[in-house]
Design a protein around this motif. Structure first.
Motif: not given
Length: 335
Positions: A316, A280, A325, A285-290
């Motif tokens: 990013w 994450a 990605r 499957s990364r998320r910017f918020s994390r």
């Protein structure tokens, strides 16, 4: 049997070494109090001059072996070449640069830690060449696998690691950029196995001079945004073929976010055990918020400088604009 009493390998990458510094380093290896090892010197480019220097400085010591076929692989893949030549009976591996100087007891101090972790690293005096001025001591700190992926604290020339790492780390992930570094990758692999440790023992001199491939990272933190821009422009022209906006976006992505995605995706594919938390933050499957929360926390506790956080966020964004990605996922699938 503890690693300190077992056969090991020292892998050194060599490229057109300065004779004086090379001789100092070779002799410091030969004088180690731990003596059961083979030193594999992997030559990037012409082999004969390096062989001549080895014969001059440690010619009667058959623990030193020079390999190389004349190919130019670059710093990253030359270490891979040396690691691929490690003999089957070596249970531990140490990495060496061609221009440092090890303390006599470096291996004796570090090897016992391999009973508990997969990789251990020490600290080094920073020594200017040719003046010999000591400008400080490194302050590497181990904050665990998540922070190793984010901001590497493992320096190859300071570390010793267990052979188990090679079964996962070889071959190295491919990435056409200077940002791909062997010690970052090895640290990530070690973190997924039995972990890493950085101790406070000063185990060598880290010689700083104009020909260093990277040099001590602390010298880079104060370089400023202008230096970052020049670096990205130069790498975009070299590795992406131009300084166009698209080339700059791709290069910016690979420098931070892309390289970490390639490492993590490659690691998880080889281990077969995905880590949802790391994925994450750094994987496909990364998320910017994390990730943004991690950057803020790391900036607050001082483990990354403001410039790093700014550039990581820019990386990013550059990936989002350039399809990074998917490109990183394809590279990892080919590794």
């Amino acid at each position: 049997m503890t690693p300190a009493r077992s056969h090991g390998a020292i892998v050194m990458a060599a490229y057109s070494p300065d004779a004086e510094l090379f001789g100092i380093q070779l002799r410091s290896l030969a004088q180690q109090t731990v003596r059961d090892w083979e030193c594999i010197i992997s030559v990037d480019g012409e082999r004969a001059p390096v062989e001549a220097l080895v014969a001059e400085f440690v010619g009667d010591d058959d623990r030193f072996r020079v390999i190389g076929d004349g190919s130019r692989r670059g710093f990253y893949l030359n270490f891979e070449h040396g690691l691929a030549a490690v003999p089957a009976d070596a249970v531990w591996i140490a990495l060496a640069d061609q221009d440092d100087r090890w303390n006599d007891d470096k291996l004796a101090r570090l090897l016992p830690h391999l009973d508990e972790v997969s990789l251990v690293s020490g600290q080094a005096r920073l020594v200017q060449h040719p003046s010999g001025e000591v400008t400080g001591v490194t302050d590497r700190q181990d904050r665990g696998p998540m922070h190793t992926l984010l901001s590497n604290q493992i320096t190859g020339s300071l570390c010793v690691f267990d052979r188990e790492i090679l079964s996962i780390a070889l071959p190295f992930p491919r990435l056409s950029t200077r940002v791909a570094t062997h010690d970052h990758w090895l640290g990530v692999v070690a973190g997924a196995l039995r972990g890493t440790r950085i101790v406070d023992d000063v185990v060598q001199d880290y010689v700083q001079h104009d020909a260093n491939v990277f040099g001590d990272p602390s010298r880079l933190e104060s370089a400023g945004i202008a230096a970052s821009v020049r670096n990205v422009l130069g790498q975009a022209e070299r590795f992406e073929g131009s300084r166009s906006p698209k080339a700059l976006a791709r290069m910016t992505f690979w420098t931070y976010v892309g390289w970490r995605q390639v490492m993590l995706d490659t690691l998880q594919a080889r281990l077969g055990t995905p880590d949802p938390d790391l994925d994450a933050l750094f994987g496909r499957s990364r998320r910017f918020s994390r990730l943004n929360s991690l950057l803020r926390a790391a900036r607050t506790d001082g483990s990354i400088p403001p410039r790093f956080a700014l550039e990581y966020r820019a990386s990013w964004l550059a990936g989002a604009l350039s399809g990074g990605r998917r490109a990183a996922a394809r590279l990892a699938d080919q590794s």
